[in-house]
Design a protein around this motif. Sequence first.
Motif, PDB file in Angstrom:
ATOM      1  N   VAL A  77      -8.235 -11.223   3.851  1.00  0.00           N
ATOM      2  CA  VAL A  77      -7.836 -10.273   2.826  1.00  0.00           C
ATOM      3  C   VAL A  77      -7.006  -9.178   3.474  1.00  0.00           C
ATOM      4  CG1 VAL A  77      -8.625  -8.557   1.163  1.00  0.00           C
ATOM      5  CG2 VAL A  77      -9.850 -10.725   1.374  1.00  0.00           C
ATOM      6  N   THR A  78      -5.716  -9.156   3.173  1.00  0.00           N
ATOM      7  CA  THR A  78      -4.815  -8.162   3.765  1.00  0.00           C
ATOM      8  C   THR A  78      -4.407  -7.081   2.768  1.00  0.00           C
ATOM      9  OG1 THR A  78      -2.890  -9.507   3.219  1.00  0.00           O
ATOM     10  CG2 THR A  78      -3.897  -9.833   5.398  1.00  0.00           C
ATOM     11  N   GLU A  79      -4.675  -7.320   1.492  1.00  0.00           N
ATOM     12  CA  GLU A  79      -4.366  -6.332   0.469  1.00  0.00           C
ATOM     13  C   GLU A  79      -5.274  -6.534  -0.734  1.00  0.00           C
ATOM     14  OE1 GLU A  79      -0.287  -6.939  -0.550  1.00  0.00           O
ATOM     15  OE2 GLU A  79      -0.723  -8.647  -1.862  1.00  0.00           O
ATOM     16  N   PHE A  80      -5.359  -5.506  -1.552  1.00  0.00           N
ATOM     17  CA  PHE A  80      -6.161  -5.553  -2.768  1.00  0.00           C
ATOM     18  C   PHE A  80      -5.257  -5.337  -3.974  1.00  0.00           C
ATOM     19  CE2 PHE A  80      -9.160  -4.108   0.503  1.00  0.00           C
ATOM     20  CZ  PHE A  80     -10.213  -4.988   0.316  1.00  0.00           C
ATOM     21  N   PHE A 123     -14.452  -9.574   3.911  1.00  0.00           N
ATOM     22  CA  PHE A 123     -13.869  -9.806   2.593  1.00  0.00           C
ATOM     23  C   PHE A 123     -13.134 -11.141   2.658  1.00  0.00           C
ATOM     24  CE2 PHE A 123     -14.240  -5.233   3.010  1.00  0.00           C
ATOM     25  CZ  PHE A 123     -14.727  -4.840   1.779  1.00  0.00           C
ATOM     26  N   CYS A 124     -13.688 -12.143   2.024  1.00  0.00           N
ATOM     27  CA  CYS A 124     -13.124 -13.476   2.205  1.00  0.00           C
ATOM     28  C   CYS A 124     -12.866 -14.219   0.901  1.00  0.00           C
ATOM     29  CB  CYS A 124     -14.065 -14.316   3.083  1.00  0.00           C
ATOM     30  SG  CYS A 124     -15.758 -14.408   2.468  1.00  0.00           S
ATOM     31  N   SER A 125     -13.020 -13.560  -0.228  1.00  0.00           N
ATOM     32  CA  SER A 125     -12.782 -14.289  -1.480  1.00  0.00           C
ATOM     33  C   SER A 125     -11.846 -13.491  -2.375  1.00  0.00           C
ATOM     34  CB  SER A 125     -14.118 -14.564  -2.189  1.00  0.00           C
ATOM     35  OG  SER A 125     -14.852 -13.355  -2.356  1.00  0.00           O
ATOM     36  N   SER A 126     -12.352 -12.889  -3.430  1.00  0.00           N
ATOM     37  CA  SER A 126     -11.504 -12.148  -4.361  1.00  0.00           C
ATOM     38  C   SER A 126     -11.035 -10.835  -3.739  1.00  0.00           C
ATOM     39  CB  SER A 126     -12.283 -11.855  -5.646  1.00  0.00           C
ATOM     40  OG  SER A 126     -11.526 -11.031  -6.515  1.00  0.00           O
ATOM     41  N   ARG A 150       0.415  -4.161  -8.745  1.00  0.00           N
ATOM     42  CA  ARG A 150      -0.452  -3.018  -8.436  1.00  0.00           C
ATOM     43  C   ARG A 150      -1.292  -3.317  -7.195  1.00  0.00           C
ATOM     44  NH1 ARG A 150      -0.543  -4.125 -13.884  1.00  0.00           N
ATOM     45  NH2 ARG A 150       0.252  -2.471 -15.252  1.00  0.00           N
ATOM     46  N   THR A 151      -0.631  -3.457  -6.072  1.00  0.00           N
ATOM     47  CA  THR A 151      -1.342  -3.800  -4.846  1.00  0.00           C
ATOM     48  C   THR A 151      -1.477  -2.580  -3.934  1.00  0.00           C
ATOM     49  OG1 THR A 151       0.717  -4.468  -3.751  1.00  0.00           O
ATOM     50  CG2 THR A 151      -0.538  -6.180  -4.913  1.00  0.00           C
ATOM     51  N   ILE A 152      -2.464  -2.646  -3.065  1.00  0.00           N
ATOM     52  CA  ILE A 152      -2.655  -1.641  -2.031  1.00  0.00           C
ATOM     53  C   ILE A 152      -3.141  -2.370  -0.783  1.00  0.00           C
ATOM     54  CG2 ILE A 152      -5.035  -1.138  -2.770  1.00  0.00           C
ATOM     55  CD1 ILE A 152      -4.556   1.771  -1.891  1.00  0.00           C
ATOM     56  N   SER A 153      -2.599  -2.026   0.353  1.00  0.00           N
ATOM     57  CA  SER A 153      -2.942  -2.730   1.586  1.00  0.00           C
ATOM     58  C   SER A 153      -4.402  -2.481   1.964  1.00  0.00           C
ATOM     59  CB  SER A 153      -2.027  -2.288   2.729  1.00  0.00           C
ATOM     60  OG  SER A 153      -2.276  -0.928   3.066  1.00  0.00           O
ATOM     61  N   PHE A 154      -4.922  -3.333   2.814  1.00  0.00           N
ATOM     62  CA  PHE A 154      -6.301  -3.196   3.290  1.00  0.00           C
ATOM     63  C   PHE A 154      -6.489  -1.826   3.952  1.00  0.00           C
ATOM     64  CE2 PHE A 154      -9.840  -3.707   6.194  1.00  0.00           C
ATOM     65  CZ  PHE A 154     -10.733  -4.491   5.486  1.00  0.00           C
ATOM     66  N   THR A 155      -5.541  -1.462   4.831  1.00  0.00           N
ATOM     67  CA  THR A 155      -5.608  -0.169   5.512  1.00  0.00           C
ATOM     68  C   THR A 155      -5.417   0.980   4.532  1.00  0.00           C
ATOM     69  OG1 THR A 155      -4.717  -1.160   7.535  1.00  0.00           O
ATOM     70  CG2 THR A 155      -4.631   1.233   7.366  1.00  0.00           C
ATOM     71  N   GLY A 156      -4.496   0.794   3.581  1.00  0.00           N
ATOM     72  CA  GLY A 156      -4.255   1.830   2.582  1.00  0.00           C
ATOM     73  C   GLY A 156      -5.471   2.082   1.717  1.00  0.00           C
TER      74      GLY A 156
END
Length: 316
Positions: free
Chosen positions: A9-12, A168-171, A90-96
């Motif tokens: 998971v690199t972004e949400f 975090f490995c799914s949704s 509407r994405t945001i990075s994992f770090t963000g």
Amino acid sequence: MKRENQSQVTEFVLIGFSIFPDLQVGLFVVFLLMYIVTLAGNLAIMIIIRIDRRLHTPMYLFLGVLSFSETCYSLVIIPKTLVNLVVDIRTISFTGCATQMFFFLGLGGTNCFLLTLMGYDRYLAICHPLHYASLMSRQIFIKLVAGTWLSGFLLSLVETILIFQSPFCSSNTINHFFCHMRPVIKLACTVDNTIETVISLVSIVGLSGSFLLIVLTYIFILSTILWLPSACGERDKAFSTCAAHLTVVIMHFGFASIIYLKPNSPGVSDDDTLISVPYTILTPFLSPMIFTLRNKETKIALKKAIGREITLVHMV
């Protein structure tokens, strides 16, 4: 394996208000106007306190620090929310996401501690007026303010690390308009709910502890005020200085308790998005207006500042 799973998971994706497609434009306009008023109100308070030497007292300096903290608090959430209301992705990075959560929790905790200190300051001023200058000296004020910021962000750092060390490995879909703790925790692919329990306990202790301390200070304040002679006007003055702070405390902790003390449910409902609006957007919007309109000295200082600006304009 933990790092391998987490790296998938690199972004949400922030669902946010996309569940209300017909309200997107209206919400954007309302939130933008509220954001502008919030920034203007807090900026006005900070400027007034800075230029009016009569307001260089701990009570108003605490208010200035709170205004600065709430300005930063709004910057963490609202601009991203406004952008997401007008774009399709509407994405945001994992770090963000981790960064947003860290500052949101840190500034939220700092605001709670500042409101507690403001109650303590009123307690000293009303219950111990003869020793107030020594009990709330400039050095003590600086140490107390530094302690609130340090405590707020230290707790935030612990909570953020606990959440984002989970795999975090799914949704990667967050059913919220920002990286809120609960919907992010629910995305972790782990059956261990220890982290969620620890974070819930920290939230309960932090909110309840701060609120109980404020209630305790106001019990002493009320008992002292009732002993003051009503004819001399000191009682009305004491009530006036506490009214704005108590109003903001009830609003701030009331909205926060709805979010953080709400019992966990099997799934994140749409209501979680809506009930976060008062705490994240409405509270910073109303707070500067309450402190300005319900405080006589800030109203006088504001009128004088506006009067000076009008005079300068006419002179030009």
